[in-house]
Design a protein around this motif. Structure first.
Motif, PDB file in Angstrom:
ATOM      1  N   MET A   1       0.846  -1.162   0.000  1.00 57.32           N
ATOM      2  CA  MET A   1       0.000   0.000   0.000  1.00 57.32           C
ATOM      3  C   MET A   1       0.896   1.232   0.000  1.00 57.32           C
ATOM      4  O   MET A   1       1.837   1.313   0.768  1.00 57.32           O
ATOM      5  CB  MET A   1      -0.891  -0.042   1.245  1.00 57.32           C
ATOM      6  N   CYS A   2       0.596   2.190  -0.822  1.00 62.13           N
ATOM      7  CA  CYS A   2       1.463   3.356  -0.988  1.00 62.13           C
ATOM      8  C   CYS A   2       0.862   4.597  -0.346  1.00 62.13           C
ATOM      9  O   CYS A   2       0.574   5.583  -1.023  1.00 62.13           O
ATOM     10  CB  CYS A   2       1.725   3.602  -2.464  1.00 62.13           C
ATOM     11  N   ILE A   3       0.642   4.553   0.964  1.00 58.26           N
ATOM     12  CA  ILE A   3       0.195   5.748   1.668  1.00 58.26           C
ATOM     13  C   ILE A   3       1.194   6.033   2.778  1.00 58.26           C
ATOM     14  O   ILE A   3       1.864   5.129   3.284  1.00 58.26           O
ATOM     15  CB  ILE A   3      -1.230   5.602   2.248  1.00 58.26           C
ATOM     16  N   SER A   4       1.275   7.282   3.148  1.00 58.70           N
ATOM     17  CA  SER A   4       2.257   7.650   4.169  1.00 58.70           C
ATOM     18  C   SER A   4       1.773   7.226   5.552  1.00 58.70           C
ATOM     19  O   SER A   4       0.579   7.008   5.777  1.00 58.70           O
ATOM     20  CB  SER A   4       2.497   9.159   4.142  1.00 58.70           C
ATOM     21  N   GLN A   5       2.723   7.138   6.461  1.00 60.65           N
ATOM     22  CA  GLN A   5       2.401   6.800   7.851  1.00 60.65           C
ATOM     23  C   GLN A   5       1.454   7.843   8.440  1.00 60.65           C
ATOM     24  O   GLN A   5       0.542   7.515   9.180  1.00 60.65           O
ATOM     25  CB  GLN A   5       3.694   6.741   8.677  1.00 60.65           C
ATOM     26  N   ARG A   6       1.686   9.098   8.090  1.00 57.72           N
ATOM     27  CA  ARG A   6       0.863  10.192   8.609  1.00 57.72           C
ATOM     28  C   ARG A   6      -0.598  10.030   8.170  1.00 57.72           C
ATOM     29  O   ARG A   6      -1.512  10.210   8.964  1.00 57.72           O
ATOM     30  CB  ARG A   6       1.429  11.533   8.121  1.00 57.72           C
ATOM     31  N   THR A   7      -0.811   9.674   6.928  1.00 52.86           N
ATOM     32  CA  THR A   7      -2.169   9.471   6.429  1.00 52.86           C
ATOM     33  C   THR A   7      -2.835   8.321   7.166  1.00 52.86           C
ATOM     34  O   THR A   7      -3.995   8.418   7.578  1.00 52.86           O
ATOM     35  CB  THR A   7      -2.151   9.198   4.913  1.00 52.86           C
ATOM     36  N   LEU A   8      -2.122   7.258   7.352  1.00 54.19           N
ATOM     37  CA  LEU A   8      -2.657   6.098   8.051  1.00 54.19           C
ATOM     38  C   LEU A   8      -3.057   6.456   9.483  1.00 54.19           C
ATOM     39  O   LEU A   8      -4.139   6.082   9.949  1.00 54.19           O
ATOM     40  CB  LEU A   8      -1.634   4.963   8.043  1.00 54.19           C
ATOM     41  N   LYS A   9      -2.212   7.216  10.173  1.00 51.73           N
ATOM     42  CA  LYS A   9      -2.528   7.639  11.543  1.00 51.73           C
ATOM     43  C   LYS A   9      -3.746   8.562  11.566  1.00 51.73           C
ATOM     44  O   LYS A   9      -4.597   8.461  12.446  1.00 51.73           O
ATOM     45  CB  LYS A   9      -1.329   8.340  12.175  1.00 51.73           C
ATOM     46  N   ARG A  10      -3.815   9.479  10.595  1.00 51.83           N
ATOM     47  CA  ARG A  10      -4.951  10.399  10.541  1.00 51.83           C
ATOM     48  C   ARG A  10      -6.251   9.633  10.318  1.00 51.83           C
ATOM     49  O   ARG A  10      -7.269   9.904  10.945  1.00 51.83           O
ATOM     50  CB  ARG A  10      -4.728  11.433   9.430  1.00 51.83           C
ATOM     51  N   TRP A  11      -6.222   8.656   9.438  1.00 54.01           N
ATOM     52  CA  TRP A  11      -7.417   7.846   9.190  1.00 54.01           C
ATOM     53  C   TRP A  11      -7.802   7.048  10.434  1.00 54.01           C
ATOM     54  O   TRP A  11      -8.979   6.890  10.736  1.00 54.01           O
ATOM     55  CB  TRP A  11      -7.189   6.900   8.026  1.00 54.01           C
ATOM     56  N   ALA A  12      -6.824   6.536  11.132  1.00 56.29           N
ATOM     57  CA  ALA A  12      -7.098   5.730  12.323  1.00 56.29           C
ATOM     58  C   ALA A  12      -7.658   6.590  13.458  1.00 56.29           C
ATOM     59  O   ALA A  12      -8.526   6.147  14.212  1.00 56.29           O
ATOM     60  CB  ALA A  12      -5.837   5.018  12.776  1.00 56.29           C
ATOM     61  N   ASN A  13      -7.169   7.821  13.590  1.00 52.01           N
ATOM     62  CA  ASN A  13      -7.609   8.702  14.674  1.00 52.01           C
ATOM     63  C   ASN A  13      -8.934   9.398  14.383  1.00 52.01           C
ATOM     64  O   ASN A  13      -9.614   9.831  15.301  1.00 52.01           O
ATOM     65  CB  ASN A  13      -6.543   9.759  14.970  1.00 52.01           C
ATOM     66  N   ASN A  14      -9.290   9.537  13.124  1.00 51.18           N
ATOM     67  CA  ASN A  14     -10.502  10.264  12.759  1.00 51.18           C
ATOM     68  C   ASN A  14     -11.267   9.489  11.684  1.00 51.18           C
ATOM     69  O   ASN A  14     -11.379   9.948  10.555  1.00 51.18           O
ATOM     70  CB  ASN A  14     -10.136  11.669  12.266  1.00 51.18           C
ATOM     71  N   PRO A  15     -11.795   8.331  12.041  1.00 49.17           N
ATOM     72  CA  PRO A  15     -12.498   7.551  11.011  1.00 49.17           C
ATOM     73  C   PRO A  15     -13.811   8.228  10.617  1.00 49.17           C
ATOM     74  O   PRO A  15     -14.556   8.713  11.461  1.00 49.17           O
ATOM     75  CB  PRO A  15     -12.756   6.209  11.690  1.00 49.17           C
ATOM     76  N   THR A  16     -14.053   8.289   9.343  1.00 49.40           N
ATOM     77  CA  THR A  16     -15.316   8.839   8.854  1.00 49.40           C
ATOM     78  C   THR A  16     -16.155   7.684   8.330  1.00 49.40           C
ATOM     79  O   THR A  16     -15.651   6.805   7.631  1.00 49.40           O
ATOM     80  CB  THR A  16     -15.089   9.861   7.725  1.00 49.40           C
ATOM     81  N   PRO A  17     -17.418   7.675   8.682  1.00 49.92           N
ATOM     82  CA  PRO A  17     -18.269   6.570   8.218  1.00 49.92           C
ATOM     83  C   PRO A  17     -18.494   6.641   6.709  1.00 49.92           C
ATOM     84  O   PRO A  17     -18.423   7.706   6.102  1.00 49.92           O
ATOM     85  CB  PRO A  17     -19.572   6.783   8.978  1.00 49.92           C
ATOM     86  N   ASP A  18     -18.756   5.502   6.157  1.00 52.32           N
ATOM     87  CA  ASP A  18     -19.051   5.412   4.731  1.00 52.32           C
ATOM     88  C   ASP A  18     -20.416   6.035   4.477  1.00 52.32           C
ATOM     89  O   ASP A  18     -21.417   5.619   5.051  1.00 52.32           O
ATOM     90  CB  ASP A  18     -19.042   3.947   4.303  1.00 52.32           C
TER      91      ASP A  18
END
Length: 85
Positions: A1-18
């Motif tokens: 997967m080609c996403i940065s660590q920062r993006t992954l952390k941001r997604w994990a800390n602020n999940p948005t519902p589908d």
């Protein structure tokens, strides 16, 4: 997967519902009307066209100066109404 660590952390800390399940489907401006679909079905089910694929129906109708839809449109309508074999 080609996403940065920062993006992954941001997604994990602020999940948005589908939101897809809660949105209403948009009617396409060029979508066929029910009458147009019924006309395609009626023509395709005529005895002289019933055994022919759309790739042969379209040119035969064009020879008679009749246009009910493109080849792909006819296939799409037939598939929607479960008339493809």
């Amino acid at each position: 997967m080609c996403i940065s660590q920062r993006t992954l952390k941001r997604w994990a800390n602020n999940p948005t519902p589908d939101k897809r399940p809660t949105t209403a489907p948009v009617k396409q401006p060029r979508q066929l009307s029910e009458d147009e679909e019924q006309r395609i079905l009626m023509v395709c089910n005529l005895p002289q066209y019933a055994d022919l694929p759309a790739s042969q129906i379209v040119p035969l109708l064009a020879d008679k100066d009749v246009y009910i839809g493109s080849e792909s449109t006819i296939y799409r309508v037939l598939k929607k109404h479960r008339q493809l074999t």
